[in-house]
Design an enzyme around this catalytic site. Sequence first.
Site, PDB file in Angstrom:
ATOM      1  CG  ASP A  23     -31.397  24.674   6.713  1.00 37.75           C
ATOM      2  OD1 ASP A  23     -30.286  25.212   6.611  1.00 37.75           O
ATOM      3  OD2 ASP A  23     -32.050  24.622   7.771  1.00 37.75           O
ATOM      4  CB  VAL A  24     -29.472  19.859   8.757  1.00 38.83           C
ATOM      5  CG1 VAL A  24     -29.647  19.002  10.011  1.00 38.83           C
ATOM      6  CG2 VAL A  24     -28.732  19.073   7.690  1.00 38.83           C
TER       7      VAL A  24
END
Length: 299
Positions: free
Chosen positions: A254-255
């Site tokens: 997840d960025v």
Amino acid sequence: MNDLLFELPLPEFFDFGVCLDYLNRSPLECLYRTDQVGVTRYFNLDNHPVLVRLTVPEGGQLRVALLYGETPGPEAVAWLARYIREWFDLDRDLAPFYRLAEADPLLGPLTEQHRGLRIVGIPDLFEALCWAILGQQVNLAFAYRLKQQLTAAYGESLEYEGHMYYEFPRPEVFADVQQEELCALQLTRSKARTVLDVAALIASGGLSREELLALPSPDAAEQRLLQIRGIGPWTSQYVRMRCLDDTTALPVGDVGLQNAVKFLTGMDRKPTPGELLKLAEPWRGWEAYATFYLWRALY
């Protein structure tokens, strides 16, 4: 109309205002409306549209009132109460998480600042999967835009006091929808195909939240999701976290999680998945809650 439907007792470490702050993070949110004291949402109960409002009077319980529609029957009321408990994770004892966080240099300040925040869930599996699919490889604002367009095109709606309220589309409405129609809403071809595949699978009974929750472990549920074309590790971890009540989910790809850790630690680059796994070792059992609080560092 503002008729009380029921009240729900609130657990220790629950702050409705802090949860409302999270719900209010995007002006593009289309499934509910928030204000300083409550949230209003559309539901279809017993095939009747209703509008309900959630508030917490000073020192009170979670008050669920009917703003519009027919008073639902007992089964529908029970379903709604269960949905709301899952939406705000009200059955979770957060004391162990807060004890863990107190000793953690990243989580300690966040749990002080946002004390009482619960993982705001997505109890509907189709909605959770679609939200994750729409969010693949795009920023949050564009993901909200895609959800808004998909919901406006295929979801039921209700106008009340000058505002439109929507229910997320049900999977069966996509039975005759073509990929090109979803691409016209700015979905990529692969996302359009995955949304239609998931809709068909859920509508046919080939996949359900109940089935996934009945599997022996969250890892088994993830493996079931990964069998679906277009569902990868990030999407499955996200669904475990937001829909399947899995506090051990850790979406290392997840960025937002990567950016939060980069920001809070002062790194000159985003951490690798391996570095996140190492960092998360002290969070064992509460990785999803750690992620949810770390996201709050970004907005």
